[in-house]
Design a protein around this motif. Structure first.
Motif, mmCIF file in Angstrom:
data_model
loop_
_atom_site.group_PDB
_atom_site.id
_atom_site.type_symbol
_atom_site.label_atom_id
_atom_site.label_comp_id
_atom_site.label_asym_id
_atom_site.label_seq_id
_atom_site.Cartn_x
_atom_site.Cartn_y
_atom_site.Cartn_z
ATOM 1 N N LEU A 1 43.277 -38.205 -5.173
ATOM 2 C CA LEU A 1 42.592 -39.215 -4.568
ATOM 3 C C LEU A 1 41.956 -40.111 -5.393
ATOM 4 C CD1 LEU A 1 41.145 -36.891 -1.816
ATOM 5 C CD2 LEU A 1 43.070 -38.104 -1.445
ATOM 6 N N LEU B 1 45.333 -39.031 4.249
ATOM 7 C CA LEU B 1 45.411 -40.224 3.541
ATOM 8 C C LEU B 1 44.518 -40.107 2.269
ATOM 9 C CD1 LEU B 1 44.050 -42.188 6.597
ATOM 10 C CD2 LEU B 1 46.643 -42.214 5.766
ATOM 11 N N ASN C 1 42.062 -42.187 -0.504
ATOM 12 C CA ASN C 1 40.871 -43.010 -0.536
ATOM 13 C C ASN C 1 41.360 -44.544 -0.102
ATOM 14 O OD1 ASN C 1 39.496 -40.819 -1.019
ATOM 15 N ND2 ASN C 1 38.940 -41.285 -3.194
ATOM 16 N N ASN C 2 42.386 -44.979 -0.476
ATOM 17 C CA ASN C 2 42.467 -46.440 -0.131
ATOM 18 C C ASN C 2 43.412 -46.399 1.260
ATOM 19 O OD1 ASN C 2 44.963 -45.324 -0.753
ATOM 20 N ND2 ASN C 2 45.448 -46.624 -2.513
ATOM 21 N N HIS C 3 43.216 -45.432 1.996
ATOM 22 C CA HIS C 3 43.922 -45.476 3.378
ATOM 23 C C HIS C 3 45.332 -45.385 3.356
ATOM 24 C CE1 HIS C 3 39.838 -45.772 4.988
ATOM 25 N NE2 HIS C 3 39.808 -46.902 4.294
ATOM 26 N N HIS C 4 46.094 -45.448 2.197
ATOM 27 C CA HIS C 4 47.518 -45.069 2.287
ATOM 28 C C HIS C 4 47.807 -43.618 2.297
ATOM 29 C CE1 HIS C 4 47.988 -48.869 -0.727
ATOM 30 N NE2 HIS C 4 47.917 -49.154 0.558
ATOM 31 N N PRO C 5 49.184 -43.338 2.765
ATOM 32 C CA PRO C 5 49.407 -42.007 3.007
ATOM 33 C C PRO C 5 49.420 -41.006 1.701
ATOM 34 C CG PRO C 5 51.082 -43.493 4.042
ATOM 35 C CD PRO C 5 50.079 -44.188 3.362
#
Length: 582
Positions: free
Chosen positions: A170, A379, A381-385
């Motif tokens: 993460l 997800l 921390n950058n909201h990517h999977p």
């Protein structure tokens, strides 16, 4: 389907599959339950349950680990602490590093930190699965204690390793110093919190029951069932290992029980309650795994875009590598501790390559691995999977199934080749303890001269008559408890093996006859009840006494039959060449 209905259905299926396993002994119960769960959820309109890993860990894992900590023999656990710690801590670290690099090399699309997370997920063995597979296979007692101790402690080390592997994925930051500090806090804090809450419960229970007696037995058993949940929740709330807190609470409670010999009703209710809880929760765990299996496979095949046999090959390679790393660590890192324990008399069985192989195959993964895999976040921390999450869950699930299958097939083959253990040390110690108790009871009935002189003559005559009858009964029990393989007199030491064998067989016949007599007594009591000559309460009270005697005799009979079989086996092996020559 509502949650309540789902829970009731899972518990009912756990009981039914447990009955079915009695008829299909060749297939271990966990595999039957996983298959049943998969069949229920496979169709489009099948039973589908949203799996919450945190809720799963809270509901199912604490009571089972508490029960294992409560039941595990503490003397053997502390005597074998060196190999247990080497497996619970050293093997987990060795597995995370070695398997993590292997996974990253084999599947380059999985980042190294995610590969370490997958290795951490599959590193802990499962106490429930190990017990379910090895219970009736004749695993040597001390080796089983090592496996149980490893399973109780390596959950914390595996989950801590998972936590830091996920954190590194993460954030991209990793620190060995932080890992060491957090691990010590989670492990020692969890053990301390569990011991504290177990000790507090023991003190409160002692104060209540010393004043009320066994009338509060039912309420105390209920509080005892809730204790592992309290220990787990407390541990998680203060940021330590709730799993280790539940284990420590079980161990502490067992120590407190050693001073509660007078509370018979509470003890009997506790044993019955925990037997039911363990059976129900064990079945629920493996059924839940089976219920999740089709959705995990379907989602992974859809996301990964690979053929199913490629993914199955990855799972098989990881499982075999996992067992290979375990064998290497046992051979190089633990063998020395096992040899020292054997020389010091702490471990009866001698370490050998077959025993090492059996211990390797007993490295079965289970519920904690599944819960750990499903707890990986969706997800970053950058909201990517989260990278390769579905593949991670699939490979962890495949590892659970493959280690279960490999252990179920391989363990019976290996354990069958181990030398016959004869009478277990625990059975021999139990017999000696019973002998000591009977002899102490006989000695305790004797009156000294002052007591006899001061007693009323009529009372003294009645006392001596009763003491004589009781002494005869205790003498019969002592005769029954005498080791049938030990000559009764010094002159008998030169007896032929056939004479010893005949004495053992007479001992087995006597035990069988006593069991038959108990069976007749029990049937007669039920006939009296059907004829309305006694009431239900009287029937329960008397039958309970017979049931306790029945359990004790059946244990003695099982040990005696194993002893006879162990003596017969060398004779049969010696006759084999001659038979072949004919």
């Amino acid at each position: 389907m509502h949650t309540v209905e789902t829970v009731l259905l899972v518990l009912m299926l756990g009981a039914l599959t447990g009955i079915a396993a009695r008829y299909v002994r060749a297939i271990p119960l966990p595999l039957i339950q996983i298959a049943m769960g998969a069949l229920l959820s496979w169709p489009q309109k099948g039973l589908h349950i949203a799996f919450n890993p945190d809720l799963f860990l809270l509901l199912f894992i604490p009571p089972l680990l508490f029960a294992d900590g409560w039941r595990i023999p503490k003397r053997e656990f502390f005597a074998l602490y060196k190999p247990i710690l080497k497996l619970a801590l050293g093997l987990v670290l060795f597995t995370v590093i070695g398997l993590g690099y292997l996974i990253h090399w084999m599947i380059p699309e999985i980042p190294l930190t995610v590969a370490f997370a997958l290795a951490a997920v599959v590193s802990p063995t499962d106490a429930v699965a190990v017990s379910a597979i090895t219970r009736n296979l004749g695993m040597p007692a001390q080796t089983m204690h090592v496996l149980e101790g490893e399973s109780l402690l390596n959950d914390a080390s595996g989950l801590v390793a998972l936590k830091f592997a996920v954190a590194a994925t993460l954030t991209g930051v990793f620190s060995w110093t932080d890992v060491a500090k957090d691990f010590m806090w989670m492990a020692l804090g969890g053990l301390g919190a569990g011991a504290l809450i177990g000790w507090g419960f023991a003190v409160a229970r002692d104060k209540v029951t010393r004043s009320l007696g066994d009338v509060a037995a039912t309420q105390m058993v209920l509080l005892l069932v809730l204790l592992p949940f309290a220990a787990y929740i407390l541990g998680e709330r203060i940021g330590v290992s709730g799993i280790l807190a539940a284990v420590a609470a079980g161990i502490t409670t067992n120590f407190a029980d050693l001073s509660r010999s007078d509370f018979v009703s509470e003890r009997l209710q506790t044993e019955g309650t925990w037997a039911m809880v363990e059976s129900a929760f064990n079945g629920a765990i493996f059924l839940m795994l089976g219920l999740q299996l089709p959705s995990i496979i379907g989602e992974t095949l859809q996301e990964a875009g690979r053929h199913w046999w490629v993914l199955a090959g990855y799972a098989l390679a990881i499982s075999l590598a996992l067992l290979a790393l375990r064998w290497i660590w046992l051979t190089l890192g633990v063998q020395g501790s096992l040899w020292r324990a054997h020389r010091e008399g702490k471990m009866a069985e001698k370490p050998s390559y077959l025993l090492t192989l059996a211990t390797t195959l007993a490295g079965i993964r289970g519920a904690v691995t599944l819960a750990g895999a499903l707890s990986v976040p969706l997800l970053l921390n950058n909201h990517h999977p989260f990278p390769s999450r579905d593949l991670l869950v699939f490979l962890a699930t495949g590892t659970i199934l493959l280690t279960l299958v490999i252990g179920s097939v391989g363990l019976p083959l290996v354990l069958r080749r181990l030398p016959p253990p004869g009478e277990p040390a625990s059975a021999r110690e139990e017999r000696h303890a019973r002998l000591a108790a009977c002899q102490a009871a006989i000695a305790g009935m004797a009156l000294d001269k002052e007591q006899a002189a001061a007693a009323d003559p009529q009372w003294l005559a009645q006392y001596q008559e009763s003491a004589g009858r009781l002494t005869q009964e205790y003498r019969r029990r002592i005769d029954l408890l005498e080791d049938p393989s030990t000559p009764a007199t010094p002159e008998a030491h030169a007896e032929a093996p056939e004479v010893v064998r005949q004495r053992q067989q007479r001992y087995v016949v006597e035990l069988q006859l006593r069991l038959k007599a108990l069976h007749i007594e029990r049937n007669t009591l039920y006939a009296e009840r059907h004829a309305h000559r006694i009431n239900d309460e009287s029937l329960r009270n008397v039958v309970a006494e017979l049931d306790l005697a029945d359990i004790a005799l059946r244990k003695r009979l099982a040990v005696a039959q194993r002893t006879v079989a162990a003596h017969d086996r060398p004779a049969a092996a010696a006759n084999t060449p001659a038979d072949d020559a004919e």
